[in-house]
Design an enzyme around this catalytic site. Structure first.
Site, PDB file in Angstrom:
ATOM      1  N   ILE A  21       0.826  -1.218   0.000  1.00 12.63           N
ATOM      2  CA  ILE A  21       0.000   0.000   0.000  1.00 12.63           C
ATOM      3  C   ILE A  21       0.868   1.280   0.000  1.00 12.63           C
ATOM      4  O   ILE A  21       0.400   2.344  -0.411  1.00 12.63           O
ATOM      5  CB  ILE A  21      -0.964  -0.040   1.215  1.00 12.63           C
ATOM      6  CG1 ILE A  21      -2.206   0.763   0.961  1.00 12.63           C
ATOM      7  CG2 ILE A  21      -0.290   0.363   2.506  1.00 12.63           C
ATOM      8  CD1 ILE A  21      -3.323   0.459   1.971  1.00 12.63           C
TER       9      ILE A  21
ATOM     10  N   HIS B 268       6.690 -11.982   5.481  1.00 15.49           N
ATOM     11  CA  HIS B 268       6.364 -11.609   4.095  1.00 15.49           C
ATOM     12  C   HIS B 268       7.632 -11.289   3.329  1.00 15.49           C
ATOM     13  O   HIS B 268       8.613 -10.826   3.910  1.00 15.49           O
ATOM     14  CB  HIS B 268       5.414 -10.402   4.062  1.00 15.49           C
ATOM     15  CG  HIS B 268       5.904  -9.234   4.859  1.00 15.49           C
ATOM     16  ND1 HIS B 268       5.768  -9.160   6.239  1.00 15.49           N
ATOM     17  CD2 HIS B 268       6.559  -8.108   4.503  1.00 15.49           C
ATOM     18  CE1 HIS B 268       6.295  -8.044   6.679  1.00 15.49           C
ATOM     19  NE2 HIS B 268       6.803  -7.377   5.647  1.00 15.49           N
TER      20      HIS B 268
HETATM   21  P1  AMP Z   1       7.905  -4.627   6.854  1.00 19.77           P
HETATM   22  O1  AMP Z   1       8.622  -3.390   7.303  1.00 19.77           O
HETATM   23  O2  AMP Z   1       8.803  -5.569   6.095  1.00 19.77           O
HETATM   24  O3  AMP Z   1       7.135  -5.293   7.975  1.00 19.77           O
HETATM   25  O4  AMP Z   1       6.874  -4.105   5.773  1.00 19.77           O
HETATM   26  C1  AMP Z   1       5.494  -4.057   5.949  1.00 19.77           C
HETATM   27  C2  AMP Z   1       4.913  -3.534   4.656  1.00 19.77           C
HETATM   28  O5  AMP Z   1       3.512  -3.763   4.692  1.00 19.77           O
HETATM   29  C3  AMP Z   1       5.127  -2.031   4.426  1.00 19.77           C
HETATM   30  O6  AMP Z   1       5.865  -1.828   3.218  1.00 19.77           O
HETATM   31  C4  AMP Z   1       3.703  -1.478   4.338  1.00 19.77           C
HETATM   32  O7  AMP Z   1       3.575  -0.480   3.360  1.00 19.77           O
HETATM   33  C5  AMP Z   1       2.892  -2.724   3.985  1.00 19.77           C
HETATM   34  N1  AMP Z   1       1.493  -2.697   4.400  1.00 19.77           N
HETATM   35  C6  AMP Z   1       1.015  -2.430   5.646  1.00 19.77           C
HETATM   36  N2  AMP Z   1      -0.329  -2.522   5.658  1.00 19.77           N
HETATM   37  C7  AMP Z   1      -0.709  -2.868   4.407  1.00 19.77           C
HETATM   38  C8  AMP Z   1      -1.963  -3.115   3.774  1.00 19.77           C
HETATM   39  N3  AMP Z   1      -3.116  -3.027   4.449  1.00 19.77           N
HETATM   40  N4  AMP Z   1      -1.981  -3.446   2.464  1.00 19.77           N
HETATM   41  C9  AMP Z   1      -0.818  -3.549   1.770  1.00 19.77           C
HETATM   42  N5  AMP Z   1       0.392  -3.326   2.308  1.00 19.77           N
HETATM   43  C10 AMP Z   1       0.458  -2.983   3.600  1.00 19.77           C
END
Ligand code: AMP
Ligand code: ZN
Length: 136
Positions: free
Chosen positions: A31, A99
C-alpha cells in the site's frame, strides 16, 4: 491473530489489491510502495518470521514469489528487482507476519537498498565463519 493486518487480508476481511492467491499463499500490492508495482508475498497462516515457517509453506512462498516476479517483470517490461525480507524489529519488520517484498527497480529510481560496508580482520572473519559453521 485477530489484530494481524495480513491475517485479515488473507481471510478476506479487509481488502487488498491481490495479484495472486492459492490455498497457502497470497500476494498483493504494498500500500506504500518503494516503487510502483512493489508486491508482498505472504503465507496465509500466521508465522512471524522466516524461521517460524514450516518448509512446505516456505517452498510455496518462494515458488509464488518467483511466479509473481515473472508476472511483474512481464507486466512492466523490466527484469530488475530486489527481494527483501525483514525479520525482526531491528531489521525493520513492521508487520509481524512473515512476508517477502518484491521491489521492481528502474534506472535512476534513487531507491537506497544498498548498505555501507564494514571490515573484518582476517582473524575476526575466521572466528565468525567457525562460529556459524558449528550451528549449520
Ligand atoms: P515490513 O517493514 O517488512 O514489515 O513491511 C510491511 C509492509 O507492509 C510495508 O511496506 C507497508 O507499506 C505494507 N502494508 C502495511 N499494511 C498494508 C496493507 N493493508 N496493504 C498492503 N500493504 C500494507
Ligand atoms: Zn498474521
Amino acid at each position: 491473530m485477530g489484530e494481524c493486518i495480513f491475517c485479515r487480508i488473507a481471510d478476506g476481511k479487509i481488502p487488498a489489491a491481490k495479484v495472486y492467491e492459492d490455498d497457502s499463499t497470497i500476494s498483493f500490492l504494498d500500500i506504500m510502495p518503494a516503487n510502483k508495482g512493489h508486491c508482498l508475498v505472504v503465507p496465509k497462516k500466521h508465522y512471524e518470521t522466516l524461521l517460524d515457517i514450516p518448509d512446505e509453506d516456505l517452498k510455496n512462498l518462494i515458488t509464488v514469489t518467483k511466479k509473481v516476479v515473472k508476472a511483474l517483470s512481464l507486466s512492466i517490461g523490466n527484469g530488475s528487482y530486489n527481494l527483501v525480507m525483514n525479520n525482526g524489529k531491528e531489521a525493520g519488520q513492521l508487520v509481524a507476519h512473515a512476508h517477502i517484498h518484491i521491489i521492481p527497480r528502474f534506472k535512476s529510481d534513487r531507491l537506497r537498498i544498498k548498505w555501507s560496508h564494514k571490515k573484518y580482520t582476517d582473524k575476526e572473519m575466521k572466528d565468525v565463519q567457525e562460529k556459524i559453521k558449528k550451528f549449520v
